[in-house]
Structures are given as structure tokens and as C-alpha cells.
Write a protein that holds these residues in place. Structure first.
Motif, short mmCIF file in Angstrom:
data_model
loop_
_atom_site.label_atom_id
_atom_site.label_comp_id
_atom_site.label_asym_id
_atom_site.label_seq_id
_atom_site.Cartn_x
_atom_site.Cartn_y
_atom_site.Cartn_z
N MET A 22 0.83 -1.21 0.00
CA MET A 22 0.00 0.00 0.00
C MET A 22 0.87 1.26 0.00
N THR A 23 1.95 1.23 0.76
CA THR A 23 2.87 2.37 0.83
C THR A 23 3.46 2.67 -0.54
N ILE A 24 3.91 1.63 -1.23
CA ILE A 24 4.50 1.80 -2.57
C ILE A 24 3.46 2.41 -3.52
N VAL A 25 2.25 1.90 -3.46
CA VAL A 25 1.20 2.33 -4.40
C VAL A 25 0.64 3.70 -4.04
N LEU A 26 0.49 4.00 -2.75
CA LEU A 26 -0.23 5.21 -2.31
C LEU A 26 0.66 6.35 -1.84
N ALA A 27 1.98 6.19 -1.87
CA ALA A 27 2.89 7.21 -1.34
C ALA A 27 2.65 8.60 -1.92
N GLY A 28 2.22 8.67 -3.15
CA GLY A 28 1.98 9.96 -3.80
C GLY A 28 0.84 10.76 -3.17
N HIS A 29 0.07 10.14 -2.28
CA HIS A 29 -1.05 10.82 -1.63
C HIS A 29 -0.68 11.36 -0.25
N SER A 30 0.58 11.25 0.12
CA SER A 30 1.02 11.77 1.42
C SER A 30 0.87 13.29 1.46
N ASN A 31 0.50 13.80 2.62
CA ASN A 31 0.39 15.26 2.78
C ASN A 31 1.72 15.96 2.59
N GLU A 32 2.79 15.28 2.94
CA GLU A 32 4.14 15.86 2.89
C GLU A 32 5.06 14.93 2.11
N PRO A 33 6.18 15.45 1.60
CA PRO A 33 7.15 14.55 0.99
C PRO A 33 7.64 13.54 2.04
N ILE A 34 7.77 12.28 1.63
CA ILE A 34 8.21 11.24 2.57
C ILE A 34 9.35 10.42 1.98
N ASP A 35 10.14 9.85 2.87
CA ASP A 35 11.16 8.89 2.50
C ASP A 35 10.45 7.52 2.48
N VAL A 36 10.12 7.05 1.29
CA VAL A 36 9.32 5.83 1.15
C VAL A 36 10.03 4.63 1.77
N LEU A 37 11.35 4.55 1.63
CA LEU A 37 12.08 3.43 2.23
C LEU A 37 11.90 3.42 3.75
N LYS A 38 11.91 4.59 4.35
CA LYS A 38 11.72 4.66 5.81
C LYS A 38 10.32 4.21 6.20
N VAL A 39 9.32 4.64 5.41
CA VAL A 39 7.94 4.21 5.69
C VAL A 39 7.84 2.70 5.53
N LEU A 40 8.48 2.14 4.50
CA LEU A 40 8.48 0.70 4.32
C LEU A 40 9.07 -0.02 5.53
N LYS A 41 10.17 0.51 6.03
CA LYS A 41 10.76 -0.08 7.24
C LYS A 41 9.76 -0.04 8.39
#
Length: 194
Positions: free
Chosen positions: A45-64
Motif C-alpha cells: 500500500m505504501t508503494i502504491v499510495l505514497a503519492g497521496h502523502s500530505n508531505e514529501p516522505i522517505d518511502v524506504l523509511k515508511v516501508l521499514k
């Protein structure tokens, strides 16, 4: 070689996550989800939906975060979000579990994963907010697909569900708006009591 042995021991230990059953059931299913399946789904879900985050995010960190956030439940067990007898926040028991389980790893890796887990628990960084959005969205989708699922099974009213889910807006106002629509549809369908 010593670090490798510790890493393999950790990998073996976390296999136990596959045996920790959650209250929610898989989408359109009557089988309970386990924590490993939940973590995998949040990662996708993180990989697919990351573009909907309110702020820029480090996707690798969210995955962790989403992959390790429930590892402590190997020791502490799953705490149902709507449990009225036990708080669904970082407990002393979970902290001890994090120290023990991540402590199997070489020191530097253990410290990194404990820090990532603690950051998720605090829920203050952009990454933690988005990870928590994913963590709240998945069971909402499951319950909506299962005729109310645990909402019905445990007689959880709309306002309680709404109050527990609104944290999603901190990570993604767009996803929260979508989720609110699902909650409202669930009330209209009679699978969530207002």
C-alpha cells in the motif's frame, strides 16, 4: 560471520510473526489475517499510495516502519484497536519486546530498527504519519468488504471507528476523505451503527 549469525537468528525469530493472528479478516474472506500478511500489505500500500502523502516522505523509511511496527507482537500479542480493556499505544511490554527482538541483531542494526519503531510509535514525523495512515486504512478496507467485519462482531459504533481512524488525515487528507466515504457508505448499508 558473527554478525551474519545474529542476522539469521533475527530472521528466524521474526518468522513467529506469521502466527500472530489479528482480529480482522482478509478482504472478502472469513480467515483471520496474521501480522506478517498485514505488514506485507501495508508495504505494498505504501508503494502504491505514497503519492497521496500530505508531505514529501522517505518511502524506504515508511516501508521499514510498516514492516517492523508489529514485530513486538511476537512477545506482546496483538492488541485489538477497539479493545476497551487495554490501550492500543506503546506499552512497557512492547518496549521490552522491541529491545529483546531487535536486540538479536548486531548492535548498529538493532539500534536503527528500534529508532524506526519508536519513530512510528510517536507518530510525529511525516513518515510515521503516513505509515499510521496505511495501518488504519487496511483494516477499514477489510471490515467494509466483510459486511462490517470486526465492527459488527464487537459491536463497535461509527463514532468510535471514526475517532480511531481520523489519525489518517495527518498522513493523507485525501486518503482520509476517501476513508470517511467508506465509513459513511458502511453506515448507509447498515454494517456500521451510527
Amino acid at each position: 560471520m558473527e554478525d551474519l549469525k545474529k542476522q539469521i537468528a533475527f530472521i528466524t525469530e521474526i518468522d513467529k510473526l506469521k502466527y500472530i493472528l489479528r482480529k480482522t479478516k482478509l478482504i472478502n474472506s472469513d480467515r483471520q489475517e496474521n501480522d506478517a500478511e498485514h505488514s506485507w500489505h501495508l508495504a505494498m500500500m505504501t508503494i502504491v499510495l505514497a503519492g497521496h502523502s500530505n508531505e514529501p516522505i522517505d518511502v524506504l523509511k515508511v516501508l521499514k516502519m510498516v514492516l517492523i511496527h508489529d514485530i513486538v507482537e511476537i512477545d506482546s500479542g496483538d492488541i485489538f484497536l477497539y479493545d476497551t480493556s487495554k490501550n492500543h499505544t506503546n506499552t512497557e511490554e512492547e518496549t521490552k519486546a522491541a529491545q529483546r527482538i531487535f536486540g538479536i541483531l548486531p548492535t548498529e542494526q538493532a539500534q536503527e530498527l528500534i529508532a524506526v519503531w519508536e519513530e512510528f510509535e510517536l507518530g510525529q514525523s511525516a513518515e510515521a504519519k503516513f505509515a499510521k495512515t496505511m495501518d488504519r486504512l487496511e483494516p477499514l478496507l477489510q471490515n467494509a468488504s466483510n459486511n462490517g467485519g470486526t465492527w459488527k462482531e464487537f459491536d463497535v459504533p461509527y463514532q468510535t471507528v471514526h475517532d480511531k481512524k481520523k489519525v489518517m488525515a495527518l498522513g493523507s487528507s485525501e486518503i482520509w476523505k476517501y476513508a470517511e466515504g467508506i465509513l459513511n457508505d458502511s453506515v448507509e448499508k447498515g454494517i456500521l451503527k451510527k
